[in-house]
Design a protein around this motif. Sequence first.
Motif, PDB file in Angstrom:
ATOM      1  N   ALA A  61       0.837  -1.213   0.000  1.00  0.00           N
ATOM      2  CA  ALA A  61       0.000   0.000   0.000  1.00  0.00           C
ATOM      3  C   ALA A  61       0.867   1.257   0.000  1.00  0.00           C
ATOM      4  O   ALA A  61       0.341   2.358   0.168  1.00  0.00           O
ATOM      5  N   SER A  62       2.166   1.099  -0.210  1.00  0.00           N
ATOM      6  CA  SER A  62       3.082   2.236  -0.067  1.00  0.00           C
ATOM      7  C   SER A  62       2.822   3.327  -1.098  1.00  0.00           C
ATOM      8  O   SER A  62       2.640   3.053  -2.279  1.00  0.00           O
ATOM      9  N   VAL A  63       2.870   4.556  -0.619  1.00  0.00           N
ATOM     10  CA  VAL A  63       2.834   5.715  -1.510  1.00  0.00           C
ATOM     11  C   VAL A  63       4.171   6.430  -1.343  1.00  0.00           C
ATOM     12  O   VAL A  63       4.537   6.787  -0.221  1.00  0.00           O
ATOM     13  N   SER A 113      -0.408  -4.381  -5.687  1.00  0.00           N
ATOM     14  CA  SER A 113      -0.539  -3.063  -5.053  1.00  0.00           C
ATOM     15  C   SER A 113      -2.009  -2.689  -4.909  1.00  0.00           C
ATOM     16  O   SER A 113      -2.824  -2.980  -5.790  1.00  0.00           O
ATOM     17  N   GLN A 168      -3.832   2.528  -1.927  1.00  0.00           N
ATOM     18  CA  GLN A 168      -3.085   3.796  -1.814  1.00  0.00           C
ATOM     19  C   GLN A 168      -4.016   5.009  -1.705  1.00  0.00           C
ATOM     20  O   GLN A 168      -3.586   6.065  -1.256  1.00  0.00           O
ATOM     21  N   SER A 186       0.647   0.297 -11.083  1.00  0.00           N
ATOM     22  CA  SER A 186       0.516   0.839  -9.724  1.00  0.00           C
ATOM     23  C   SER A 186       0.944   2.301  -9.674  1.00  0.00           C
ATOM     24  O   SER A 186       0.514   3.061  -8.809  1.00  0.00           O
ATOM     25  N   GLU A 192      -0.437   5.243  -7.116  1.00  0.00           N
ATOM     26  CA  GLU A 192       0.500   5.919  -6.212  1.00  0.00           C
ATOM     27  C   GLU A 192       0.527   7.421  -6.493  1.00  0.00           C
ATOM     28  O   GLU A 192       0.527   8.244  -5.574  1.00  0.00           O
ATOM     29  N   THR A 228      -2.489   9.642  -5.228  1.00  0.00           N
ATOM     30  CA  THR A 228      -2.564  10.059  -3.819  1.00  0.00           C
ATOM     31  C   THR A 228      -2.131  11.513  -3.640  1.00  0.00           C
ATOM     32  O   THR A 228      -2.767  12.268  -2.903  1.00  0.00           O
TER      33      THR A 228
END
Length: 210
Positions: free
Chosen positions: A92-94, A128, A131, A181, A185, A188
Amino acid sequence: MKIAILGGTGSLGKGLASRWIKAGHVVIIGSRDVSKAQETAVHLGLDSSAGMLNIDAANSCEIACLTVPFTHQESTLLSIEDGLANKIMIDASVPLMPPKVMRVQLPKIGSAALNAQAILGENTTVVSAFQNISAELLQTDTDIDCDVLVAGDLIDARNTVIKLAADAGLTGWHAGPLCNSVAAEALTSILIAINKKHSLAHSGIKITGH
Ligand SMILES: NC(=O)c1ccc[n+]([C@@H]2O[C@H](COP(=O)([O-])OP(=O)(O)OC[C@H]3O[C@@H](n4cnc5c(N)ncnc54)[C@H](OP(=O)(O)O)[C@@H]3O)[C@@H](O)[C@H]2O)c1
């Protein structure tokens, strides 16, 4: 499913955990600090034994979800990579770069999700998702009027994550291969800018069509 949330003591981790617990999944809270993990587990209504070090959580789970700030993505994954072999790892990394969080800034490799896949190698399937969902809303019982873009190279793995999004009360969409993804990303930063300029609390995206 037995889901380990790595960095599960933070905002997004607690939000996803609370929703998946309600849906009947077995949730493990991972942390760098076992007592912090146990405290969070109890706060979420679980037994303290559901709080573990990230490495033990990764070893124990069927599927993992990484919820640590992007700057700590690499060090966290390198410390647990063996435990994630032959598993799906939801990222879930942004890749926000404070203080300019309203500006899209992506890592050289293209995206945080591609970075995770490069670190973990082909034995782990990175998918992914999440985000564009507010952690704060996930921690409440409210209906969240926002969709989830799910990107990953294997359709079965995407289906699994779309089902987990549904279990969290969200509609997930097949967003194509992992390289896509980058769009989620990047969105966001746009949503953060919309929140600020339009005085919204939790803007999100919704897919429409007939
Ligand atoms: N917040 C949101 O609304 C939201 C929404 C969508 C996506 N995301 C993304 O989800 C990820 C997590 O966001 P968050 O807001 O939940 O983050 P957070 O609350 O700031 O941090 C989550 C956890 O990361 C761990 N952590 C902190 N520093 C670390 C370090 N140096 N090394 C290893 N682990 C460390 C901590 O766990 P321990 O101290 O227990 O180890 C912390 O509880 C981020 O990539 C973010 O971009 C966030």
